[in-house]
Design an enzyme around this catalytic site. Structure first.
Site, PDB file in Angstrom:
ATOM      1  N   ASP A  50       0.906  -1.016  -0.020  1.00  0.00           N
ATOM      2  CA  ASP A  50       0.004  -0.019   0.140  1.00  0.00           C
ATOM      3  C   ASP A  50       0.979   1.157   0.005  1.00  0.00           C
ATOM      4  OD1 ASP A  50      -2.930   1.028   0.736  1.00  0.00           O
ATOM      5  OD2 ASP A  50      -1.340   2.251   1.954  1.00  0.00           O
ATOM      6  N   TYR A  55       2.742   9.809  -0.407  1.00  0.00           N
ATOM      7  CA  TYR A  55       3.867   9.403   0.619  1.00  0.00           C
ATOM      8  C   TYR A  55       5.073   9.798  -0.032  1.00  0.00           C
ATOM      9  CZ  TYR A  55       0.126   6.579   2.426  1.00  0.00           C
ATOM     10  OH  TYR A  55      -1.161   6.310   2.807  1.00  0.00           O
ATOM     11  N   LYS A  84      -3.040   5.798  -4.411  1.00  0.00           N
ATOM     12  CA  LYS A  84      -4.315   6.708  -4.246  1.00  0.00           C
ATOM     13  C   LYS A  84      -4.109   8.079  -4.827  1.00  0.00           C
ATOM     14  CE  LYS A  84      -3.749   4.836   0.479  1.00  0.00           C
ATOM     15  NZ  LYS A  84      -2.500   4.487   0.737  1.00  0.00           N
ATOM     16  N   HIS A 117      -7.989   9.324  -1.855  1.00  0.00           N
ATOM     17  CA  HIS A 117      -7.339   9.222  -0.734  1.00  0.00           C
ATOM     18  C   HIS A 117      -8.295   9.713   0.499  1.00  0.00           C
ATOM     19  CE1 HIS A 117      -3.058   9.108   0.873  1.00  0.00           C
ATOM     20  NE2 HIS A 117      -3.818   8.930   1.828  1.00  0.00           N
TER      21      HIS A 117
HETATM   22  P1  NAP Z   1       0.822   1.057  11.576  1.00  0.00           P
HETATM   23  O1  NAP Z   1       0.611   0.016  10.664  1.00  0.00           O
HETATM   24  O2  NAP Z   1      -0.676   1.281  12.494  1.00  0.00           O
HETATM   25  O3  NAP Z   1       1.974   0.891  12.429  1.00  0.00           O
HETATM   26  C1  NAP Z   1       2.445   1.868  13.547  1.00  0.00           C
HETATM   27  C2  NAP Z   1       3.931   1.587  14.033  1.00  0.00           C
HETATM   28  O4  NAP Z   1       3.855   0.282  14.518  1.00  0.00           O
HETATM   29  C3  NAP Z   1       4.881   1.679  12.980  1.00  0.00           C
HETATM   30  O5  NAP Z   1       5.304   2.934  12.668  1.00  0.00           O
HETATM   31  C4  NAP Z   1       5.854   0.464  13.163  1.00  0.00           C
HETATM   32  O6  NAP Z   1       7.090   0.943  13.590  1.00  0.00           O
HETATM   33  C5  NAP Z   1       5.065  -0.133  14.621  1.00  0.00           C
HETATM   34  N1  NAP Z   1       5.098  -1.608  14.215  1.00  0.00           N
HETATM   35  C6  NAP Z   1       4.941  -2.450  13.224  1.00  0.00           C
HETATM   36  N2  NAP Z   1       4.984  -3.687  13.476  1.00  0.00           N
HETATM   37  C7  NAP Z   1       5.255  -3.643  14.897  1.00  0.00           C
HETATM   38  C8  NAP Z   1       5.239  -4.986  15.640  1.00  0.00           C
HETATM   39  N3  NAP Z   1       5.204  -6.237  15.152  1.00  0.00           N
HETATM   40  N4  NAP Z   1       5.274  -4.506  16.967  1.00  0.00           N
HETATM   41  C9  NAP Z   1       5.588  -3.404  17.481  1.00  0.00           C
HETATM   42  N5  NAP Z   1       5.380  -2.456  16.616  1.00  0.00           N
HETATM   43  C10 NAP Z   1       5.279  -2.645  15.260  1.00  0.00           C
HETATM   44  O7  NAP Z   1       0.993   2.488  10.964  1.00  0.00           O
HETATM   45  P2  NAP Z   1       0.343   3.369   9.753  1.00  0.00           P
HETATM   46  O8  NAP Z   1       1.778   3.699   8.951  1.00  0.00           O
HETATM   47  O9  NAP Z   1      -0.201   4.447  10.542  1.00  0.00           O
HETATM   48  O10 NAP Z   1      -0.883   2.740   9.023  1.00  0.00           O
HETATM   49  C11 NAP Z   1      -0.365   1.439   7.925  1.00  0.00           C
HETATM   50  C12 NAP Z   1      -0.419   1.787   6.676  1.00  0.00           C
HETATM   51  O11 NAP Z   1      -1.710   2.360   6.220  1.00  0.00           O
HETATM   52  C13 NAP Z   1       0.256   3.233   6.250  1.00  0.00           C
HETATM   53  O12 NAP Z   1       1.672   2.860   5.945  1.00  0.00           O
HETATM   54  C14 NAP Z   1      -0.115   3.531   4.942  1.00  0.00           C
HETATM   55  O13 NAP Z   1       0.041   2.626   3.975  1.00  0.00           O
HETATM   56  C15 NAP Z   1      -1.739   3.370   5.232  1.00  0.00           C
HETATM   57  N6  NAP Z   1      -2.272   4.521   5.566  1.00  0.00           N
HETATM   58  C16 NAP Z   1      -3.335   5.092   4.696  1.00  0.00           C
HETATM   59  C17 NAP Z   1      -4.076   6.079   5.227  1.00  0.00           C
HETATM   60  C18 NAP Z   1      -5.095   7.014   4.396  1.00  0.00           C
HETATM   61  O14 NAP Z   1      -5.709   8.112   4.614  1.00  0.00           O
HETATM   62  N7  NAP Z   1      -5.561   5.815   3.293  1.00  0.00           N
HETATM   63  C19 NAP Z   1      -3.648   6.931   6.510  1.00  0.00           C
HETATM   64  C20 NAP Z   1      -2.675   6.291   7.258  1.00  0.00           C
HETATM   65  C21 NAP Z   1      -2.155   5.233   6.700  1.00  0.00           C
HETATM   66  P3  NAP Z   1       8.554   0.365  13.024  1.00  0.00           P
HETATM   67  O15 NAP Z   1       8.401   0.866  11.596  1.00  0.00           O
HETATM   68  O16 NAP Z   1       9.411   0.929  13.668  1.00  0.00           O
HETATM   69  O17 NAP Z   1       8.335  -1.264  13.012  1.00  0.00           O
END
Ligand code: NAP
Length: 323
Positions: A50, A55, A84, A117
């Site tokens: 994704d 980004y 997106k 988005h």
């Molecule tokens: P998330 O998946 O909620 O992850 C948050 C944090 O958790 C990451 O920074 C990561 O840090 C840590 N993490 C990952 N695996 C872990 C584990 N096994 N144990 C402990 N910590 C862990 O983050 P997000 O980026 O907010 O959301 C995920 C994705 O959704 C984004 O990357 C993006 O592709 C998409 N997104 C879309 C929208 C939208 O508006 N459509 C908005 C936000 C995000 P580390 O990297 O240090 O492991």
């Protein structure tokens, strides 16, 4: 269990892998990390990636995908890639050029899924976040049904296999679904979704219309991001999640991901850390009990990390509705 076979059928007949690799990182993180992390994610079994024009890493993410195709790890058809359409390109005539720009950055000839988005349209131009002198966002006005028709044309042109939306509330989804002459329904609505904001009403609505809910911030978001309200509690430190994790000899992160898989939600997990990327693939190796699921349901408390407060006041600001 083979994670590559864990897929859900979309309402247009294509399949989406239930676990996706998130690639968003705050601006200060070097883009080279997205390249290395995406390559590693594909090596350990992720088949759904994704990203987004916003980004500013589609060059690196595309390079990662192409290099894993070139070295024989995967074929293009094994990978499900989502991009997106950013808010400054919601005017219908800007949609196809925006997708073509993403494809050019990716060096791919199509994406698997292209989604709006956010429904909050912003002033077209070079700035991702156009602001006036007082720092307020400069809004734009567009009929989202017209934006949708432009996405339908991108699908017909073969630039994307599927089309969907993100950050839409149920009324905005209904508007698209009820559009006279609708050619394709959105296949998904990608929204923030985790135990503190479990989106149960929106999930029920989406299921009733054969729309897949894709969860972002499923691990509690990246609290350092400029888009995130960091005054909120840290999800992965929640005592209930931690206790369930301990019982299953898993981590709170895996419990948060598994929760989504078991309720029929496609879930994204972002990590740029090799150990945690590998760990997140283990979501298919255990099962939560109905009691665990109920206890996690009980954590719901309307906490939104990506609340996009600057968008408040826009007629299409999505988060004022209950769902
Ligand atoms: P998330 O998946 O909620 O992850 C948050 C944090 O958790 C990451 O920074 C990561 O840090 C840590 N993490 C990952 N695996 C872990 C584990 N096994 N144990 C402990 N910590 C862990 O983050 P997000 O980026 O907010 O959301 C995920 C994705 O959704 C984004 O990357 C993006 O592709 C998409 N997104 C879309 C929208 C939208 O508006 N459509 C908005 C936000 C995000 P580390 O990297 O240090 O492991």
């Amino acid at each position: 269990m083979d994670p590559k076979s864990q897929r859900v059928k979309l309402n247009d007949g294509h399949f989406i892998p239930v676990l996706g690799f998130g690639t968003y990182a705050p601006e200060e993180v070097p883009k080279s990390e997205a390249l290395e992390a995406t390559k590693f994610a594909i090596e350990v079994g992720f088949r759904h990636v994704d990203s987004a024009h916003l980004y500013q890493n589609e060059e690196q993410v595309g390079q990662a995908i192409r290099s894993k195709i070139a070295d024989g790890t995967v074929k293009r058809e094994d990978i499900f890639y989502t991009s997106k359409l950013w808010c400054n390109s919601l005017q219908p005539e800007l949609v196809r050029p925006a997708l073509e720009k993403s494809l050019q950055n990716l060096q791919l000839d199509h994406v698997d899924l292209y989604i709006i988005h956010s429904p909050v349209s912003l002033k077209p131009g070079n700035k991702f976040v156009p602001k006036d002198e007082s720092g307020k966002l400069i809004f734009d006005s567009v009929d989202l049904c017209h934006t949708w028709e432009a996405l339908e044309k991108c699908k017909d042109a073969g630039l994307t296999k599927s089309i969907g939306v993100s950050n839409f509330n149920h009324k905005q989804l209904e508007k698209i679904l009820n559009k006279p002459g609708l050619k394709y329904k959105p296949v998904c609505n990608q929204v923030e979704c985790h135990p503190y904001l479990n989106q149960s009403k929106l999930l029920e609505f989406c299921k009733s219309h054969d729309i897949v809910l894709v969860a972002y911030a499923a691990l509690g978001a990246q609290l350092l991001s400029e888009w995130v309200n960091s005054n909120n509690p840290i999800l992965l430190e929640d005592p209930v999640l931690c206790a369930i994790a301990k019982k299953h000899k898993q981590t709170p992160a895996l419990v948060a991901l598994r929760y989504q898989v078991q309720r029929g939600v496609v879930v994204l997990a972002k990590s740029f850390n090799k150990k945690r990327i590998k760990e997140n693939m283990q979501v298919f190796d255990f099962e939560l009990t109905p009691e665990d699921m109920k206890a996690i349901d009980g954590l719901n408390r309307n906490i939104r990390y990506y609340d996009f407060q600057k968008g408040i006041g826009h007629p299409e600001y999505p988060f004022s509705e209950e769902y």
